[in-house]
Design an enzyme around this catalytic site. Structure first.
Site, PDB file in Angstrom:
ATOM      1  N   LYS A 197       2.370  10.594   7.931  1.00 57.75           N
ATOM      2  CA  LYS A 197       1.547  10.259   9.103  1.00 57.75           C
ATOM      3  C   LYS A 197       2.049  10.906  10.410  1.00 57.75           C
ATOM      4  CE  LYS A 197      -1.132   6.627   7.130  1.00 57.75           C
ATOM      5  NZ  LYS A 197      -0.767   5.601   6.168  1.00 57.75           N
ATOM      6  N   PHE A 210       0.865  -1.186   0.000  1.00 58.12           N
ATOM      7  CA  PHE A 210       0.000   0.000   0.000  1.00 58.12           C
ATOM      8  C   PHE A 210       0.898   1.231   0.000  1.00 58.12           C
ATOM      9  CE2 PHE A 210      -2.323   3.540   1.828  1.00 58.12           C
ATOM     10  CZ  PHE A 210      -3.477   3.520   1.069  1.00 58.12           C
ATOM     11  N   ASP A 218       9.218   2.820   2.154  1.00 57.17           N
ATOM     12  CA  ASP A 218       8.020   3.587   2.499  1.00 57.17           C
ATOM     13  C   ASP A 218       7.742   3.334   3.979  1.00 57.17           C
ATOM     14  OD1 ASP A 218       5.525   4.634   2.979  1.00 57.17           O
ATOM     15  OD2 ASP A 218       4.595   3.833   1.162  1.00 57.17           O
TER      16      ASP A 218
HETATM   17  C1  LIG Z   1      -0.948   5.798   4.708  1.00 49.44           C
HETATM   18  C2  LIG Z   1       0.114   5.316   3.796  1.00 49.44           C
HETATM   19  C3  LIG Z   1       0.379   5.963   2.575  1.00 49.44           C
HETATM   20  C4  LIG Z   1      -0.466   7.103   2.065  1.00 49.44           C
HETATM   21  O1  LIG Z   1      -0.464   8.215   2.900  1.00 49.44           O
HETATM   22  P1  LIG Z   1      -1.640   9.318   2.738  1.00 49.44           P
HETATM   23  O2  LIG Z   1      -1.244  10.395   3.708  1.00 49.44           O
HETATM   24  O3  LIG Z   1      -2.929   8.644   3.095  1.00 49.44           O
HETATM   25  O4  LIG Z   1      -1.607   9.774   1.322  1.00 49.44           O
HETATM   26  C5  LIG Z   1       1.425   5.489   1.799  1.00 49.44           C
HETATM   27  N1  LIG Z   1       2.178   4.455   2.196  1.00 49.44           N
HETATM   28  C6  LIG Z   1       1.959   3.803   3.374  1.00 49.44           C
HETATM   29  C7  LIG Z   1       2.844   2.676   3.772  1.00 49.44           C
HETATM   30  C8  LIG Z   1       0.899   4.202   4.198  1.00 49.44           C
HETATM   31  O5  LIG Z   1       0.661   3.529   5.325  1.00 49.44           O
END
Ligand SMILES: *Cc1c(COP(=O)(O)O)cnc(C)c1O
Length: 405
Positions: A252, A138, A223
């Site tokens: 986040k 994701f 990520d």
């Molecule tokens: C939440 C998340 C995203 C996307 O972040 P947004 O602020 O919702 O655009 C991308 N990669 C990972 C691993 C995430 O948990």
């Protein structure tokens, strides 16, 4: 039904399926609904609220900064951006950073950097650069991010997709090795897959990935939007295997639970592919966000939130693993990043979350079978004990229903 819920149902796109609770206030690990009922937040906004709600230091700083300076765009310098990015680079061992707002934007930034690096530095022919991602990943909801996804629901109805992405099996070195070729720019990976259901790869995976990427002149981009900043018990989840990636994505918790703040960090030779006008964001790096981000990082270090996450996470994991209930298929996690997988034949994760909500514990299911337990990192042992008791009782009630039917 609550008037707030009806209004949302009428005017807000139905792109989420929230639990039926209307929150109006938050403080520390707790939130309150419109009737004044108190809940323990075991969700912390997908890890965006790792510091807890309305952290006093952040609230104080926001008030000061809002009165001082908030948005000027990157058309000008500010006194806030440099110190924030310096601290972020120092803490992560990276050389430079590019500030954005949401996680998905920082992922896009990483992809653009990797492609441009492939053309300008590695010598890949125009438009031939490939990015490798993992099954179950994701990386957000933009078109590029869903082009890397193999989750049918994330993609259905949104094609055609940008090209140049390959998917390999998460956790398999052989699969990555087979996919790398001369046009490979980067491998993008979550050290632990959050949205997939807190999926932890085999020990040594990330370390092996790092050497494979190094041998092949492929950028390793981690990520850590969700796993980063203390969530898994280290500042970065990469540190569990002593890996320093070539590019790193944060988001986040970087916003301290107050604003969307994200960034792409990298080695100087990677970040140097960007020249003025190549890429940007009106709000990225604004002085309010930068002030909050710096304070959020300082609090993480000074209050030892990563260490607390490691300790509390181990405690919570141990208590969860001691639960004897046939509904539980597996408990997995690292730090306060924990998933409880239930047997779909016996119970739905959604039904468990709804029952926990009635008892004053908020969490959310992922992929129908996993209950996510990822509270603010400041949660106490007594609060964990209370949460585990609610989980035990809800599972026991559901098992009784099972036996009766
Ligand atoms: C939440 C998340 C995203 C996307 O972040 P947004 O602020 O919702 O655009 C991308 N990669 C990972 C691993 C995430 O948990």
């Amino acid at each position: 039904m609550s008037a707030s819920i009806s209004l949302e149902a009428q005017y807000c796109a139905h792109n989420y399926n929230p639990l039926p609770v209307v929150l109006t206030r938050g403080k520390g690990v707790f939130v309150w609904d419109e009737n004044g009922k108190k809940y323990l937040d075991m969700m912390s906004a997908y890890s965006a609220v790792s510091h807890g709600h309305a952290h006093p230091r952040l609230v104080k700083l926001v008030k000061q900064q809002v009165e001082n300076l908030t948005i000027v765009s990157r058309a000008f310098h500010t006194d806030r951006l440099g110190p924030f990015l310096e601290r972020a680079c120092q803490l992560t061992g990276q050389d430079m950073a590019l500030p954005m707002n949401t996680g998905a934007e920082a992922v896009e930034t990483a992809i653009k950097a990797a492609r441009k690096w492939a053309y300008k530095i590695k010598g890949v022919a125009d438009d031939k650069a490939e990015i490798i991602a993992c099954s179950g990943n994701f990386h957000g909801r933009t078109l590029a991010a869903i082009s890397m996804s193999d989750e049918p629901q994330y993609r259905d109805g949104f094609g055609p997709f940008p090209a140049g992405f390959n998917i390999v099996e998460y956790g398999s070195i052989a699969s990555l090795k087979a996919a790398i070729n001369d046009n490979t720019a980067a491998f993008i990976v979550e050290p632990i897959q959050g949205e997939a259901g807190i999926v932890i790869p085999p020990d040594g995976y990330l370390e092996a990935v790092a050497s494979l990427c190094r041998e092949n002149n492929v950028l390793l981009i981690c990520d850590e939007i969700q796993t980063g900043l203390g969530r898994t018990g280290k500042l970065l989840a990469c540190e569990h295997e002593h890996v320093k990636p070539d590019g790193l994505i944060l988001g986040k918790a970087l916003g301290g639970g107050i604003l969307p703040v994200s960034m792409f960090l990298a080695r100087r030779d990677v970040m140097s592919v960007f020249t003025p006008g190549d890429h940007g964001s009106t709000f990225g790096g604004n002085p309010l966000a930068a002030a909050i981000g710096l304070e959020a990082l300082n609090i993480l270090v000074e209050d030892k939130l990563a260490e607390r996450s490691a300790e509390s996470g181990e405690y919570l994991l141990r208590k969860l693993r001691a639960i004897r209930n046939p509904l539980i298929r597996e408990i997995r996690g690292r730090g306060l990043f924990i998933g409880m997988e239930v047997d779909p034949a016996l119970a739905s994760a959604r039904a468990i979350c709804e029952a926990l909500m009635v008892r004053g514990l908020l969490s959310k299911e992922t992929h129908g079978t996993v209950v996510r337990l990822a509270p603010p990192l400041i949660i106490s042992k007594a609060e964990i004990d209370w949460a585990v008791l609610q989980i035990i009782e809800v599972l026991a009630e559901m098992e009784d229903v099972q036996l009766a039917s």
